[in-house]
Design a protein around this motif. Structure first.
Motif, mmCIF file in Angstrom:
data_model
loop_
_atom_site.group_PDB
_atom_site.id
_atom_site.type_symbol
_atom_site.label_atom_id
_atom_site.label_comp_id
_atom_site.label_asym_id
_atom_site.label_seq_id
_atom_site.Cartn_x
_atom_site.Cartn_y
_atom_site.Cartn_z
ATOM 1 N N GLY A 103 0.800 -1.218 0.000
ATOM 2 C CA GLY A 103 0.000 0.000 0.000
ATOM 3 C C GLY A 103 0.830 1.264 0.000
ATOM 4 O O GLY A 103 2.056 1.241 0.181
ATOM 5 N N LEU A 104 0.165 2.381 -0.179
ATOM 6 C CA LEU A 104 0.835 3.687 -0.222
ATOM 7 C C LEU A 104 1.659 3.941 1.028
ATOM 8 O O LEU A 104 2.736 4.529 0.974
ATOM 9 C CB LEU A 104 -0.203 4.798 -0.390
ATOM 10 C CG LEU A 104 -0.956 4.840 -1.722
ATOM 11 C CD1 LEU A 104 -2.143 5.787 -1.614
ATOM 12 C CD2 LEU A 104 -0.022 5.282 -2.851
ATOM 13 N N GLY A 105 1.129 3.517 2.173
ATOM 14 C CA GLY A 105 1.836 3.672 3.448
ATOM 15 C C GLY A 105 2.255 2.341 4.028
ATOM 16 O O GLY A 105 2.359 2.211 5.255
ATOM 17 N N ARG A 106 2.471 1.366 3.151
ATOM 18 C CA ARG A 106 2.859 0.012 3.553
ATOM 19 C C ARG A 106 1.861 -0.597 4.540
ATOM 20 O O ARG A 106 2.221 -1.373 5.421
ATOM 21 C CB ARG A 106 4.277 -0.001 4.134
ATOM 22 C CG ARG A 106 5.343 0.428 3.138
ATOM 23 C CD ARG A 106 6.729 0.337 3.722
ATOM 24 N NE ARG A 106 7.739 0.771 2.769
ATOM 25 C CZ ARG A 106 8.326 -0.024 1.857
ATOM 26 N NH1 ARG A 106 7.981 -1.288 1.779
ATOM 27 N NH2 ARG A 106 9.237 0.466 1.040
ATOM 28 N N GLY A 109 -1.394 3.091 7.299
ATOM 29 C CA GLY A 109 -2.256 4.257 7.418
ATOM 30 C C GLY A 109 -3.732 3.974 7.293
ATOM 31 O O GLY A 109 -4.550 4.550 7.994
ATOM 32 N N GLY A 110 -4.094 3.090 6.356
ATOM 33 C CA GLY A 110 -5.501 2.807 6.131
ATOM 34 C C GLY A 110 -6.183 3.864 5.282
ATOM 35 O O GLY A 110 -5.551 4.802 4.788
ATOM 36 N N HIS A 111 -7.484 3.737 5.161
ATOM 37 C CA HIS A 111 -8.203 4.526 4.155
ATOM 38 C C HIS A 111 -8.297 6.010 4.494
ATOM 39 O O HIS A 111 -8.452 6.841 3.596
ATOM 40 C CB HIS A 111 -9.596 3.910 3.935
ATOM 41 C CG HIS A 111 -10.718 4.691 4.526
ATOM 42 N ND1 HIS A 111 -11.468 5.580 3.790
ATOM 43 C CD2 HIS A 111 -11.234 4.727 5.780
ATOM 44 C CE1 HIS A 111 -12.400 6.121 4.557
ATOM 45 N NE2 HIS A 111 -12.281 5.622 5.757
ATOM 46 N N MET A 112 -8.177 6.395 5.769
ATOM 47 C CA MET A 112 -8.265 7.812 6.133
ATOM 48 C C MET A 112 -6.919 8.523 6.120
ATOM 49 O O MET A 112 -6.871 9.732 6.324
ATOM 50 C CB MET A 112 -8.888 7.975 7.523
ATOM 51 C CG MET A 112 -10.375 7.769 7.551
ATOM 52 S SD MET A 112 -11.096 8.282 9.126
ATOM 53 C CE MET A 112 -10.603 6.927 10.190
ATOM 54 N N HIS A 113 -5.854 7.779 5.874
ATOM 55 C CA HIS A 113 -4.518 8.379 5.929
ATOM 56 C C HIS A 113 -3.712 7.946 4.711
ATOM 57 O O HIS A 113 -2.658 7.323 4.823
ATOM 58 C CB HIS A 113 -3.813 8.012 7.239
ATOM 59 C CG HIS A 113 -4.578 8.461 8.444
ATOM 60 N ND1 HIS A 113 -5.423 7.629 9.134
ATOM 61 C CD2 HIS A 113 -4.666 9.666 9.040
ATOM 62 C CE1 HIS A 113 -5.984 8.295 10.133
ATOM 63 N NE2 HIS A 113 -5.540 9.532 10.086
ATOM 64 N N LEU A 114 -4.231 8.293 3.554
ATOM 65 C CA LEU A 114 -3.555 8.003 2.294
ATOM 66 C C LEU A 114 -2.539 9.101 2.021
ATOM 67 O O LEU A 114 -2.840 10.287 2.155
ATOM 68 C CB LEU A 114 -4.573 7.946 1.155
ATOM 69 C CG LEU A 114 -5.747 6.976 1.335
ATOM 70 C CD1 LEU A 114 -6.760 7.168 0.206
ATOM 71 C CD2 LEU A 114 -5.262 5.527 1.383
ATOM 72 N N PHE A 115 -1.356 8.703 1.626
ATOM 73 C CA PHE A 115 -0.287 9.665 1.352
ATOM 74 C C PHE A 115 0.478 9.208 0.130
ATOM 75 O O PHE A 115 1.006 8.093 0.100
ATOM 76 C CB PHE A 115 0.644 9.787 2.556
ATOM 77 C CG PHE A 115 1.768 10.758 2.352
ATOM 78 C CD1 PHE A 115 1.519 12.124 2.340
ATOM 79 C CD2 PHE A 115 3.066 10.321 2.156
ATOM 80 C CE1 PHE A 115 2.551 13.041 2.134
ATOM 81 C CE2 PHE A 115 4.106 11.219 1.949
ATOM 82 C CZ PHE A 115 3.842 12.590 1.941
ATOM 83 N N ASP A 116 0.524 10.054 -0.884
ATOM 84 C CA ASP A 116 1.177 9.688 -2.133
ATOM 85 C C ASP A 116 2.047 10.841 -2.639
ATOM 86 O O ASP A 116 1.547 11.777 -3.265
ATOM 87 C CB ASP A 116 0.123 9.337 -3.186
ATOM 88 C CG ASP A 116 0.747 8.929 -4.508
ATOM 89 O OD1 ASP A 116 1.935 8.524 -4.511
ATOM 90 O OD2 ASP A 116 0.065 9.010 -5.543
#
Length: 333
Positions: A103-106, A109-116
């Motif tokens: 995932g984006l944060g390995r 983070g989950g769905h509320m903490h997406l970081f790209d």
């Protein structure tokens, strides 16, 4: 009021809206698939809370149509529509929602903490949190002189937070290249906007900070596109920030599992779905027929299901590495 928008751009708005909706429907399916018996928020492949943006697709599609991945977007706890419209990788985003190592944060983070960082996209579960970081991005863009823009998104309930007003004030003072977007879906969790907000439109608050303010009614994607075009062009030209509020629609609950007993309009909600409304306008204009609509849905479905499969087949993070990526040291790359 709409801008002059060509046929392909109109179809692109529709494609984005359909892709977002099919993704949210897939997340709805996967989230509820193994929450029983009853409803246990901690169970299943996608544990924890889930906030879906079905009905709010016109906001993300209309705004992000004017952005590139060099521009920045800070979104809310209901972020998937903006992430998709801004070009966040669908596979990595889905894997993050599923809590997987790819995932984006390995998966941390989950769905509320997406970081790209590749698309300069981020979001947070904290109300109005995205506004101040957008100022930092815009300040950097201003100093670089490259014409890049930051877009900060929040809900109408968060427009009563101090961070909202502080951010508008500073952005106007420094003429930062920011577009502030307020999604008014009528409900701050279970509180109607009229019970919490003293003005009928948050766009009126823009005047207090000497910036343009515009409210878009009826969840109209082309009107959003027009307003966003004006605001983004103003920001890129160095003329400072703008505020756009869109009266949009939350088709489903504030979170999955929300019984919505507070909501008296629930029976009328499906009839206000923006996707069939926009599809009809495209059909009436001769831009869309059954075959084209089916092809758009088929292509979007393939992308969504590919992302879901990728997430399910990706590894779960090793519990032994729970502290990895939390702290930094000179010996860790």
């Amino acid at each position: 009021m709409t801008d002059t928008i060509d046929a392909e751009a109109r179809l692109d708005l529709y494609r984005t809206m359909v892709l977002v909706r099919l993704f949210e429907e897939a997340m709805l399916r996967e989230y509820h698939a193994d929450k029983g018996p009853g409803f246990d928020i901690g169970k299943g492949l996608v544990p924890g809370e889930m906030h879906l943006a079905a009905g709010q697709e016109p906001v993300a599609a209309g705004v992000c149509a004017h952005l590139t991945t060099d521009d920045a977007v800070t979104a809310t706890h209901r972020p998937h529509h903006f992430a998709i419209a801004h070009g966040v990788d669908l596979r990595r985003m889905t894997a993050e929602i599923f809590g997987r190592e790819t995932g984006l944060g390995r998966g941390r983070g989950g769905h509320m903490h997406l970081f790209d960082p590749d698309t300069h996209f981020s979001c947070s579960g904290i109300i109005a949190e995205g506004y101040p970081p957008a100022l930092g991005q815009a300040f950097a863009f201003q100093r670089q002189g490259a014409g890049r823009v930051a877009v900060a998104v929040t809900g109408e309930g968060a427009a009563n937070q101090g961070a909202f007003h502080e951010s508008l004030n500073l952005a106007a003072l420094w003429k930062l290249p920011v577009v502030f977007v307020v999604e008014d879906n009528d409900w701050g969790i279970s509180v109607p906007r009229a019970a919490s907000t003293s003005v009928p439109s948050n766009a009126a608050r823009a005047a207090a900070y000497d910036m343009p303010g515009e409210r878009i009614e009826d969840n109209a994607v082309e009107a959003v596109h027009a307003a966003a075009g004006r605001a983004v062009a103003r920001a890129r030209a160095g003329d400072g920030p703008s505020l756009i509020e869109v009266h949009t629609l939350r088709l489903w609950g504030h979170f999955e599992g929300d019984a919505q007993a507070y909501r008296k309009d629930i029976e009328d909600v499906p009839g206000r779905d923006p996707i069939p409304t926009y599809e009809k306008s495209l059909r009436d204009a001769g831009l869309l027929d059954d075959a084209a609509a089916a092809a758009i849905r088929e292509s979007a479905t393939e992308r969504v299901e590919d992302a879901v499969t990728f997430a399910k087949e990706s590894p779960v993070p090793d519990p032994a590495g729970a502290l990895r990526y939390v702290f930094a040291s000179g010996g860790v790359s």
